[in-house]
Design an enzyme around this catalytic site. Sequence first.
Site, short mmCIF file in Angstrom:
data_model
loop_
_atom_site.label_atom_id
_atom_site.label_comp_id
_atom_site.label_asym_id
_atom_site.label_seq_id
_atom_site.Cartn_x
_atom_site.Cartn_y
_atom_site.Cartn_z
N GLU A 195 -46.93 88.40 -101.54
CA GLU A 195 -46.01 87.75 -102.49
C GLU A 195 -46.81 87.52 -103.76
O GLU A 195 -47.72 86.69 -103.79
CB GLU A 195 -45.46 86.45 -101.91
CG GLU A 195 -44.29 85.88 -102.69
CD GLU A 195 -44.73 84.95 -103.81
OE1 GLU A 195 -44.68 85.39 -104.99
OE2 GLU A 195 -45.12 83.81 -103.53
N GLY A 228 -62.70 85.82 -99.63
CA GLY A 228 -61.43 86.51 -99.41
C GLY A 228 -61.58 87.97 -99.09
O GLY A 228 -60.92 88.51 -98.20
#
Length: 516
Positions: free
Chosen positions: A284, A245
């Site tokens: 989010e 990531g």
Amino acid sequence: MSSSTSDRRLSELWSCVTLDEARSLIDSTSSPLSLQNFVGGQYIAPHDSLTSSSQHITSFEPKTGRPIYTLPCTEPHAVEAAIKAAKAAFPSWSKTARAERSAILRKVSELLQQNREVFAIWESIDQGKTLDRARVEVDRAISNFSYFSTFILHEQTAARMVDGVALTYEHRSPAGVFALISPWNMPLYLLTWKIAPCLAFGCTAVAKPSEVTSMTAFLLGDIFQKAGVPPGVINIIFGDGATTGAALVASPLINGVSFTGGTQTGIAIRRLTAHQIGKHLSLELGGKNPTLVFADSMVPSVRERTIRVAAMAAFENQGEICLCGSRIYVEKSVYNDFVRDFTAYVREKYVLKQTVGAVASLQHCDKIRRYLELAAEQKATFHLGGAPPTLNEDEAQGYWIEPTILTDVAKNSAIQIDEIFGPVVTITPFDNEQEAIQLANDSEYGLAAILLTTDGARMRRVGEQLEAGLVWVNCWLVRELGTPFGGMKNSGTGREGGEHSRDVFTVVRTLHLPAY
């Protein structure tokens, strides 16, 4: 994994149309199944030195604690290869006619519909959720593609006149290559919530699902192949946050990041990309959401609805939804009645191993257990549930936690403050409307809130003061895909959905044309 081996493995996965068949496949293999990255329109063989990785991660089935598959922990050089594949595909895809992009997305939606049960089966096994819950989420994934396939065909823009001087109008174009990172709680649904608009608006992407729940993302690559998505337009890589990531979001070739997950990871993404000022960020993040129960919602005519909505918001998907209402505040005059009826309803309707699944991982199970042990130490009242026994990988029989209802939890307790993200709720009384609003807003998070009342004026008066990006009144988890989705405070930045997704995945320029 050679091409023939990959095809055979996919064929075996697609052939499992019942839970028993899927578990039989898992049991019949001498070693865990092996997932591979999907890059440039194909699954990548392990011996491909450019795009494969030597490190692997084992994923465990939450309901049994047994290993079910391994996946590559994609290393930075392989991440960069996937990004370059997306970048190479961008010039052509960004100029592809909207009607053609729309047709491809509709085909993806249709193929997901045709394989709905298979996706639900593997989602249930991989994440621990019930099969019924998995079916709901697959349906929402289908809707993601069908919605955005038509949205792009009816897009509007704005034009303005400067009287006698100029005509101005807004022109949008795809923003570039995106990193799309999704969490482990609703794997397929939330990953497709990012992929569908990204592709619809002409961007290309490298997607990374959680390493805890990667099976349906692996299957999704095959769907994209069959739907005719051009090679490189969507690439799916596997791995953890620290290795895979981080390399993905930090790459200068990435033009934007859409991430759903924990607040601390969101902060790390902002730090990694702070110097790349033009990179689009949509984050989010976490939630510790309040449910407000007013006395008028406990009158006989609506009492059942109030209890049902509060329970669903608390315990759906084992409480592993960022929108769950885990802090319940009840008007004092009906507090005892609510606690009694709510506990009875949850005991009957939310039954472990029947209507409540396992939590997603051993690590997460341990986290929730520690909070429940803390509740016991702090003398909270357990109306239902309790701390599970300590497990280790060698003896784990699944990661099962009973729905837990707590009262008498101090306002400053970590149980009230932290996002536990499991089947645990606290119930606290309040005296009046202003105190209810204050309690609801007393959180670093601001993702969602649930308001239960029959007073129409209160619906607006209270609802418009709640510091939450989404407020549900007498319902929960109702979505219209054009509405803005996102949170306030530490629950994130940016909004997605309809035109708000367009803002994420496009850049806008204003053209000024002389009047004469």
